[in-house]
Design an enzyme around this catalytic site. Structure first.
Site, PDB file in Angstrom:
ATOM      1  N   CYS A  32       0.825  -1.213   0.000  1.00  0.00           N
ATOM      2  CA  CYS A  32       0.000   0.000   0.000  1.00  0.00           C
ATOM      3  C   CYS A  32       0.859   1.263   0.000  1.00  0.00           C
ATOM      4  CB  CYS A  32      -0.951   0.001   1.191  1.00  0.00           C
ATOM      5  SG  CYS A  32      -0.145  -0.054   2.807  1.00  0.00           S
ATOM      6  N   SER A  53       9.971   2.806   6.204  1.00  0.00           N
ATOM      7  CA  SER A  53       8.522   2.647   6.290  1.00  0.00           C
ATOM      8  C   SER A  53       7.836   3.887   6.854  1.00  0.00           C
ATOM      9  CB  SER A  53       8.172   1.448   7.179  1.00  0.00           C
ATOM     10  OG  SER A  53       8.642   0.246   6.615  1.00  0.00           O
ATOM     11  N   PRO A 107       7.168  -4.323  11.304  1.00  0.00           N
ATOM     12  CA  PRO A 107       7.663  -5.651  10.913  1.00  0.00           C
ATOM     13  C   PRO A 107       7.023  -6.248   9.666  1.00  0.00           C
ATOM     14  CG  PRO A 107       6.096  -5.864  12.710  1.00  0.00           C
ATOM     15  CD  PRO A 107       6.231  -4.388  12.442  1.00  0.00           C
ATOM     16  N   GLN A 108       5.855  -5.763   9.248  1.00  0.00           N
ATOM     17  CA  GLN A 108       5.117  -6.406   8.161  1.00  0.00           C
ATOM     18  C   GLN A 108       5.856  -6.357   6.833  1.00  0.00           C
ATOM     19  OE1 GLN A 108       1.286  -4.535   8.124  1.00  0.00           O
ATOM     20  NE2 GLN A 108       0.772  -5.234  10.173  1.00  0.00           N
ATOM     21  N   ALA A 111     -10.673 -10.268   3.359  1.00  0.00           N
ATOM     22  CA  ALA A 111     -10.312 -11.255   4.385  1.00  0.00           C
ATOM     23  C   ALA A 111      -8.835 -11.609   4.294  1.00  0.00           C
ATOM     24  CB  ALA A 111     -11.175 -12.512   4.224  1.00  0.00           C
ATOM     25  N   MET A 130      -4.065  -7.925   6.016  1.00  0.00           N
ATOM     26  CA  MET A 130      -4.288  -6.635   6.665  1.00  0.00           C
ATOM     27  C   MET A 130      -5.607  -6.612   7.419  1.00  0.00           C
ATOM     28  SD  MET A 130      -3.315  -3.692   7.563  1.00  0.00           S
ATOM     29  CE  MET A 130      -1.872  -3.303   6.567  1.00  0.00           C
TER      30      MET A 130
END
Length: 415
Positions: free
Chosen positions: A50, A104, A110-111, A185, A188
């Protein structure tokens, strides 16, 4: 062709541009395969989240930009002001920083590391990676693990998921009184739903393209959650106080008209809507409606800055470690590039040795003494090994000082 990266992120491009250059997960395998087989690159990994779209390649950066524009059917001049193009060493540094969360929106989150691993896995499955990118990302994962272990860069990090709940709490006094709708679903939505579930809302609903996947997430949440289909949204939207959406759809799922009808039925009760998808799931015009509070990923910046000061101190130590690891990786790669030259040099030396030895054996066979043969052998070997360097130096003279300096270094003559 050299290692390079072309991309844009939340720092260089607004959401309206990022969503145009995003790669849907379903299209990513075909896209990375296409790129690695194009004139632009011989190796490729595409990272699309994103907040960023980045193409890590072994290729020509100008051709990669042209491929990116063509793939998304956009004119180059529309996207080029937002793009960054990195050389070999800059690409290595950037990959390390991104994987560590240093680049980031949420410092240290961490994602992103998991997202890079997913991008690499897709590239490997499509056989679009070679020696250079494999080496880069193996080192990237190693550096990310070391930095996250040895520094506090990821501590006290406010994730996008937890920030979603914080934002809802600024509008509604008690999450426990709310009905919450999740559209999608995926990972995220699962993260956000987990944070909301901890606040025990009155009702949680997961809307998805397939009912089975929606039910699977409801079962994981273990609270008062029920599944529904995306096609049910127009009929049920008015029942919810909070709507969080994050799907892989290339077109909006919730339009202005749908929300207008829902607001009429809600009789001026506020509707909090959080669109975490890129491209957007909810039409931007929804934000113009009274009583509709629409937020996108770019609106989350201020909320996710909590605890940033402490993480910035840790980031300074992480940046130092990144610099050390970049230099180490570059040295390793340069050493590997020298291997063919070293092998060729040794082959030439072996060839000279055999020729001189053959001459020596013939002279011994003719009755020459060992001392005479050894003397000639040593002279011939010296001449053969130094003939080419001597000729090159004579031609170079003072005009090529780098070459003269290199030869002096090789033979330790500069001391």
């Amino acid at each position: 062709m050299q290692l390079t990266a072309v991309g844009l992120n939340h720092q260089t491009a607004p959401l309206s541009i990022r969503e145009k250059l995003a790669f849907a997960a379903a299209c990513l395998p075909e896209a990375v395969r296409n790129l690695a087989r194009s004139n632009a690159a011989t190796e490729a990994v595409i990272l699309s989240t994103c907040n960023r779209t980045e193409l890590y390649c072994v290729g020509d950066s100008e051709e990669i930009i042209r491929w990116l524009a063509d793939y998304h059917s956009l004119p180059i001049e529309e996207i080029s002001p937002y793009l960054y193009t990195l050389g070999m060493q800059e690409t290595v540094r950037h990959a390390f920083r991104v994987a560590c969360g240093l680049d980031s929106m949420v410092l240290g989150e961490p994602q992103i590391l998991g997202q890079i691993k997913d991008a690499v896995r897709v590239a490997q499955e499509q056989e679009s990676m070679g020696k250079k990118l494999n080496a880069l990302f193996q080192k990237t994962f190693s550096v990310a693990k070391e930095i996250r272990t040895d520094t506090a860069v990821g501590e006290n990090s406010v994730s996008m998921a937890s920030a979603s709940v914080k934002l809802a709490e600024q509008i509604f006094p008690d999450i426990g009184d709310l009905n919450v709708l999740f559209i999608g679903a995926g990972e995220m939505i699962e993260l956000v739903a987990t944070y909301f579930a901890a606040k025990s809302p009155r009702l949680m609903t997961v809307a998805n393209r397939t009912l089975a996947r929606a039910q699977e997430l409801c079962d994981k949440l273990g609270v008062n959650a029920e599944p529904c289909l995306l096609s049910d949204l127009p009929a049920i939207l008015h029942e919810y106080d909070v709507v969080v959406s994050s799907t892989a759809s290339q077109l909006p799922i919730v339009g202005k008209g749908m929300v207008e009808r829902a607001l009429k039925q809600r009789q001026s009760m506020p509707l909090f809507m959080l669109d975490l998808a890129v491209p957007r799931d909810i039409e931007a015009e929804v934000g113009d409606l009274n009583d509709a509070y629409l937020y996108t990923v770019d609106d989350m910046v201020n909320i996710v800055q909590s605890g940033k000061e402490a993480r910035q101190k840790a980031a300074a130590a992480a940046e130092t470690l990144v610099s050390e690891k970049v230099a180490e990786f570059v040295r390793q790669q340069q050493g590997r590039q020298s291997v063919p030259l070293i092998r060729a040099l040794r082959d030439e030396g072996e060839k000279a040795r055999k020729q001189v030895l053959e001459n020596a054996m013939k002279q011994l066979a003719k009755g020459a003494t060992a001392e005479e043969v050894l003397e000639r052998l040593s002279i011939q070997l010296t001449n053969k090994l130094l003939h080419s360097p001597t000729q090159t130096l004579n031609k170079a003279g003072e005009e090529d000082k780098d070459l003269v300096h290199a030869v002096a270094q090789i033979y330790h003559l500069d001391k």
